[in-house]
Design an enzyme around this catalytic site. Sequence first.
Site, PDB file in Angstrom:
ATOM      1  N   LYS A 105       2.444   4.345   1.529  1.00  0.00           N
ATOM      2  CA  LYS A 105       2.597   4.808   2.909  1.00  0.00           C
ATOM      3  C   LYS A 105       2.487   6.323   2.897  1.00  0.00           C
ATOM      4  CE  LYS A 105       5.328   4.344   7.082  1.00  0.00           C
ATOM      5  NZ  LYS A 105       5.124   5.689   7.584  1.00  0.00           N
TER       6      LYS A 105
ATOM      7  N   ARG B  94      -2.241   9.166  11.664  1.00  0.00           N
ATOM      8  CA  ARG B  94      -3.100   7.998  11.687  1.00  0.00           C
ATOM      9  C   ARG B  94      -4.347   8.308  12.491  1.00  0.00           C
ATOM     10  NH1 ARG B  94      -0.614   2.223  12.786  1.00  0.00           N
ATOM     11  NH2 ARG B  94      -2.480   0.927  12.693  1.00  0.00           N
TER      12      ARG B  94
ATOM     13  N   PHE C 259      -7.278   2.240   5.406  1.00  0.00           N
ATOM     14  CA  PHE C 259      -6.533   1.017   5.117  1.00  0.00           C
ATOM     15  C   PHE C 259      -6.909  -0.174   6.005  1.00  0.00           C
ATOM     16  CE2 PHE C 259      -3.490   3.790   7.504  1.00  0.00           C
ATOM     17  CZ  PHE C 259      -3.448   3.059   8.687  1.00  0.00           C
TER      18      PHE C 259
ATOM     19  N   GLU D  84      -5.270   7.063   7.337  1.00  0.00           N
ATOM     20  CA  GLU D  84      -4.308   8.136   7.525  1.00  0.00           C
ATOM     21  C   GLU D  84      -4.901   9.402   6.900  1.00  0.00           C
ATOM     22  OE1 GLU D  84      -1.278   7.311   8.943  1.00  0.00           O
ATOM     23  OE2 GLU D  84       0.185   8.765   8.209  1.00  0.00           O
TER      24      GLU D  84
ATOM     25  N   GLU E 190       0.867  -1.194   0.000  1.00  0.00           N
ATOM     26  CA  GLU E 190       0.000   0.000   0.000  1.00  0.00           C
ATOM     27  C   GLU E 190       0.892   1.229   0.000  1.00  0.00           C
ATOM     28  OE1 GLU E 190      -2.373  -0.100   3.526  1.00  0.00           O
ATOM     29  OE2 GLU E 190      -3.333  -1.990   3.026  1.00  0.00           O
TER      30      GLU E 190
ATOM     31  N   LYS F  48       7.368  -1.435   6.785  1.00  0.00           N
ATOM     32  CA  LYS F  48       7.388  -0.145   6.103  1.00  0.00           C
ATOM     33  C   LYS F  48       8.661  -0.018   5.288  1.00  0.00           C
ATOM     34  CE  LYS F  48       8.669   1.718  10.550  1.00  0.00           C
ATOM     35  NZ  LYS F  48       8.272   2.452  11.720  1.00  0.00           N
TER      36      LYS F  48
HETATM   37  P1  AMP Z   1       6.035   4.733  11.273  1.00  0.00           P
HETATM   38  O1  AMP Z   1       5.311   5.862  11.943  1.00  0.00           O
HETATM   39  O2  AMP Z   1       7.162   5.179  10.410  1.00  0.00           O
HETATM   40  O3  AMP Z   1       6.383   3.630  12.245  1.00  0.00           O
HETATM   41  O4  AMP Z   1       5.020   4.053  10.247  1.00  0.00           O
HETATM   42  C1  AMP Z   1       3.789   3.574  10.635  1.00  0.00           C
HETATM   43  C2  AMP Z   1       2.734   4.628  10.379  1.00  0.00           C
HETATM   44  O5  AMP Z   1       2.569   4.828   8.997  1.00  0.00           O
HETATM   45  C3  AMP Z   1       1.368   4.225  10.823  1.00  0.00           C
HETATM   46  O6  AMP Z   1       1.193   4.443  12.200  1.00  0.00           O
HETATM   47  C4  AMP Z   1       0.467   5.109   9.997  1.00  0.00           C
HETATM   48  O7  AMP Z   1       0.261   6.341  10.650  1.00  0.00           O
HETATM   49  C5  AMP Z   1       1.288   5.399   8.768  1.00  0.00           C
HETATM   50  N1  AMP Z   1       0.742   4.866   7.526  1.00  0.00           N
HETATM   51  C6  AMP Z   1       0.736   5.537   6.355  1.00  0.00           C
HETATM   52  N2  AMP Z   1       0.199   4.805   5.381  1.00  0.00           N
HETATM   53  C7  AMP Z   1      -0.180   3.632   5.943  1.00  0.00           C
HETATM   54  C8  AMP Z   1      -0.796   2.446   5.428  1.00  0.00           C
HETATM   55  N3  AMP Z   1      -1.139   2.318   4.143  1.00  0.00           N
HETATM   56  N4  AMP Z   1      -1.029   1.433   6.310  1.00  0.00           N
HETATM   57  C9  AMP Z   1      -0.681   1.544   7.609  1.00  0.00           C
HETATM   58  N5  AMP Z   1      -0.086   2.634   8.139  1.00  0.00           N
HETATM   59  C10 AMP Z   1       0.177   3.667   7.312  1.00  0.00           C
END
Ligand code: AMP
Length: 531
Positions: free
Chosen positions: A225, A230, A315, A275, A223, A393
């Site tokens: 990102k 969130r 999502f 998001e 997907e 991620k």
């Molecule tokens: P990180 O904050 O770098 O740990 O990445 C995780 C965060 O990416 C999640 O908590 C979401 O806020 C964000 N995010 C963005 N796009 C997505 C997606 N398609 N699925 C899940 N999380 C996403």
Amino acid sequence: MALSETPFNRLLELCTALRGTTRRKEKTRLIADFLRGLRPEEIAPAVLLIVGSIFPEYDERTLDVGFETVKRALKGGRQRTLIEEPLTILGVHRLLTEIAEATGAGSRRRKERLLEALFSRASRDEVELLIHIIFGEMRIGVNEGVMLEAIAEASGVDLELLRRALMLTGDLGEVARIAILEGEEGIRAVKPRMFHPLKPMLASMAEDVEEALEEHGGLTAFEYKFDGARIQIHRHGNNIRIFSRRLSDVTESLPDIVELIEAVIKSRDVILEGEVVAIGRNGRPLPFQDLMRRFRRVHDVEEMVKRIPLRLHLFDILYLDGRLLIDEPYRERWRLLKSICPGELLAKRIITDDASEAEAFLREAMEEGHEGLMAKRLDGPYTPGRRGKLWLKIKPAETLDVVIIAAEWGHGRRRGWLSNYHLAVRDDGGYSMVGKTFKGLTDEEFEWMTRRLLELKIGETPTTVYVKPEIVVEVAFNEIQRSPHYRSGFALRFARIKRIRLDKGPEEADTLERLRELYERQFRYKARLTN
Ligand code: AMP
């Protein structure tokens, strides 16, 4: 079980005993014995107090008393005579609740008076414990994990089941109460409560799409990102509440999202996740910094709605029409999500086993101004609050070579090391600071760095050692932000050291000019907020 209310003094004895041992097993035994001896209605408040809270995590009430108020109340409290009944656990919890609920005009004074009343009835040691509770620092080595083990011991309910119940309710006290009074059956029957957010599932890092494919058995869903915030959306009947990643209620700041959900989502009994991204004039995402100006806004919301429009990308779906979906595989959850939500609201995604197709999709995401990709295992359940490998991620971070110009002494585990580094870029023959980081080094590297920096010392304060600009480190970061704090005018968001560049001298570090270029380049794919 005890017949009369348990005195607060018993909690004090427990905490003293807990402070006296570092052994986890001993701690859980002490707590378990204690919990078993409580009256039913005392279990939840006692559990919360032991971990240094008054309310469950989702509850937004806070005591909101500072050090000064406590000091004044201590003085006032001491002047009274000790004629009243001894404090009980329930009594303390009730008073603390009253303090939290005192808001508005005159609430300072009222909070102080309630605190005085509390302190006046407490022994010296009890006052000390109350202060630990008030500031949420128990120093008895009992975190959520230890407490869950103690609850398992006290109730005989399996630890994994307790964890799951905690994820669903977000309420450690309630989990303890149900486990001890109703056992496994009660815990199994725990359902998420509408308008009580679940902890969000977290993702681990993958280097690239190949790693994600391999980790997920050769086939996975990718997907986009999104670089936004969130949100978890709860809708029940005519009510909609929206929660942030940290579980606070942000509904008031997002009236446009509420309206959107009302208009297009087909179910009225649902928990959704997605998001929100701020959108600029050209339809491209604005930098994260601008989204944050909108996200927690409580004043002039209407104006901000116009000025910084949001886009929602959904999502996940955790609950639908009375059914909890977290144990369903991602594949099935997506099918259900799709059945109640219009396609344009769904996160853009592909399912593939082909690395080059995934690469192309990643490029597309980046070119549209997003952060990278998420890879989601097709058969993976939703694991609230856990960071596992079911979600990975992939975000190609930018890097800069910067020079360390000072370093701060570390605390806790990093005590004795210079561990928080001031980072600078070259600027007109000198150096301009662009951020700080303590992330990315191993223990050996901290050791090495501390020794090396002390050799380069040119000045110091009690907290900081200033050094000759000599050591170059390569730092990764997520975004370059405008910053009023640094003379350079810029700050690196989430800087972390990737490598110590012994092969580079400070004259080879990146320049402020280059940083400015990179900042501007961000807008190739992102929108810019115009005033
Ligand atoms: P990180 O904050 O770098 O740990 O990445 C995780 C965060 O990416 C999640 O908590 C979401 O806020 C964000 N995010 C963005 N796009 C997505 C997606 N398609 N699925 C899940 N999380 C996403």
